[in-house]
Motif scaffolding. Sequence first.
Motif, mmCIF file in Angstrom:
data_model
loop_
_atom_site.group_PDB
_atom_site.id
_atom_site.type_symbol
_atom_site.label_atom_id
_atom_site.label_comp_id
_atom_site.label_asym_id
_atom_site.label_seq_id
_atom_site.Cartn_x
_atom_site.Cartn_y
_atom_site.Cartn_z
ATOM 1 N N VAL A 122 27.157 -19.684 -19.254
ATOM 2 C CA VAL A 122 27.776 -20.500 -18.212
ATOM 3 C C VAL A 122 28.250 -19.627 -17.055
ATOM 4 O O VAL A 122 28.108 -19.986 -15.881
ATOM 5 C CB VAL A 122 28.957 -21.306 -18.791
ATOM 6 N N LEU A 123 28.809 -18.453 -17.371
ATOM 7 C CA LEU A 123 29.265 -17.538 -16.324
ATOM 8 C C LEU A 123 28.106 -17.110 -15.433
ATOM 9 O O LEU A 123 28.229 -17.063 -14.205
ATOM 10 C CB LEU A 123 29.911 -16.301 -16.955
ATOM 11 N N ASP A 124 26.986 -16.774 -16.054
ATOM 12 C CA ASP A 124 25.821 -16.347 -15.275
ATOM 13 C C ASP A 124 25.331 -17.465 -14.364
ATOM 14 O O ASP A 124 24.988 -17.235 -13.200
ATOM 15 C CB ASP A 124 24.697 -15.906 -16.217
ATOM 16 N N GLU A 125 25.301 -18.683 -14.885
ATOM 17 C CA GLU A 125 24.835 -19.815 -14.084
ATOM 18 C C GLU A 125 25.785 -20.098 -12.922
ATOM 19 O O GLU A 125 25.347 -20.426 -11.813
ATOM 20 C CB GLU A 125 24.689 -21.051 -14.974
ATOM 21 N N GLY A 129 24.774 -19.915 -9.005
ATOM 22 C CA GLY A 129 24.943 -21.070 -8.134
ATOM 23 C C GLY A 129 25.795 -20.769 -6.916
ATOM 24 O O GLY A 129 25.469 -21.179 -5.793
ATOM 25 N N ARG A 130 26.876 -20.032 -7.110
ATOM 26 C CA ARG A 130 27.757 -19.731 -5.985
ATOM 27 C C ARG A 130 27.122 -18.747 -5.006
ATOM 28 O O ARG A 130 27.289 -18.864 -3.796
ATOM 29 C CB ARG A 130 29.094 -19.194 -6.500
ATOM 30 N N MET A 131 26.381 -17.769 -5.524
ATOM 31 C CA MET A 131 25.751 -16.808 -4.623
ATOM 32 C C MET A 131 24.585 -17.444 -3.877
ATOM 33 O O MET A 131 24.346 -17.135 -2.708
ATOM 34 C CB MET A 131 25.308 -15.573 -5.401
ATOM 35 N N LEU A 132 23.870 -18.353 -4.523
ATOM 36 C CA LEU A 132 22.825 -19.082 -3.810
ATOM 37 C C LEU A 132 23.436 -20.015 -2.764
ATOM 38 O O LEU A 132 22.784 -20.372 -1.785
ATOM 39 C CB LEU A 132 21.969 -19.885 -4.796
ATOM 40 N N GLY A 133 24.686 -20.409 -2.990
ATOM 41 C CA GLY A 133 25.414 -21.211 -2.011
ATOM 42 C C GLY A 133 26.079 -20.364 -0.933
ATOM 43 O O GLY A 133 26.953 -20.850 -0.219
ATOM 44 N N LYS A 134 25.684 -19.078 -0.869
ATOM 45 C CA LYS A 134 26.126 -18.138 0.172
ATOM 46 C C LYS A 134 27.584 -17.717 0.019
ATOM 47 O O LYS A 134 28.240 -17.360 0.998
ATOM 48 C CB LYS A 134 25.877 -18.714 1.571
ATOM 49 N N LEU A 135 28.092 -17.769 -1.213
ATOM 50 C CA LEU A 135 29.412 -17.206 -1.481
ATOM 51 C C LEU A 135 29.194 -15.804 -2.034
ATOM 52 O O LEU A 135 28.605 -15.635 -3.096
ATOM 53 C CB LEU A 135 30.175 -18.063 -2.493
ATOM 54 N N SER A 136 29.634 -14.792 -1.325
ATOM 55 C CA SER A 136 29.365 -13.414 -1.719
ATOM 56 C C SER A 136 30.097 -13.064 -3.007
ATOM 57 O O SER A 136 31.094 -13.701 -3.379
ATOM 58 C CB SER A 136 29.794 -12.454 -0.605
ATOM 59 N N ARG A 166 26.107 -10.485 -13.375
ATOM 60 C CA ARG A 166 25.776 -11.831 -13.844
ATOM 61 C C ARG A 166 24.675 -12.454 -12.997
ATOM 62 O O ARG A 166 23.807 -13.163 -13.509
ATOM 63 C CB ARG A 166 27.027 -12.715 -13.810
ATOM 64 N N PHE A 167 24.724 -12.203 -11.696
ATOM 65 C CA PHE A 167 23.693 -12.737 -10.810
ATOM 66 C C PHE A 167 22.328 -12.170 -11.191
ATOM 67 O O PHE A 167 21.334 -12.901 -11.261
ATOM 68 C CB PHE A 167 24.028 -12.388 -9.362
#
Length: 271
Positions: A122-125, A129-136, A166-167
């Motif tokens: 879940v942490l990896d997902e 998701g957040r990095m693909l949403g442009k949250l560094s 994780r990313f």
Amino acid sequence: MSKTYQTKRRCARQAAEDVTVPSSVGLAIEHIAASMKAGLLALAVQSGLAVMFALLEEDVTALCGPRGKHNPERTAVRHGHDAGSVVLGGRRLPIRRPRVRTADGTGEVAIPAYELFSSTEVLDEMALGRMLGKLSSRRYRLGLEPVGTEVEHAAVGTSKSAISRRFVAATERALAELMNADLSELELAALMLDGVHFGEHTCIVALGIGVDGAKHPLALVEGSTENATLARELIVSLRERGLDVTAPILVVLWTGPRRCAGRCWMCSITR
């Protein structure tokens, strides 16, 4: 990589099925009152943690039997507690987890509830998701939901380096799933191969267009569309993964600006 990932997924599902659910859970009034000051989410978190510890104890009881009752036929025994951690709201929360060992002392016995709650999938997902949403990764912590001051101070695993790891893990799993997905159920009208640039790297992307017009990402390999051998191997790999090559299909290979070659399916995989 794919087999390891699938094995972890099966283990996680099995752990969820093996968890023993208690009939009731007691919550201390003082904990509830303190959590209410931090908001509803913090209250829900404290209640959830109480449920989690109850689930852990129920699993231990199921494995070892009731505490204080001797059972000569038991196969596992309690073995105190040890440092551990569980996943909570995009964080890792350190806890004291119970331990269980075999009755003959030969090895550790897994506790299904702990295996479930400590899984990092879940942490990896969430990181992906957040990095693909442009949250560094540096600002990852700002995108997490509030869980209360006590939990926030104890939580770990939100540093820039941890999120980056994780990313990478999540993207590796996603790529493994993409490259090993079964294609036998797909009915394609067209297959397109194109080069995509990522910094100094170029990758060939295989995109299928179904008979219903839906687009299906099929494969991704590093290389140039000018490399005929690599492109051919990519197309052959799609056939080996079950893609139907007997039906008529348009294959479009984009080799550069204003240079588009359309060939029939059989020619593309036999040349």
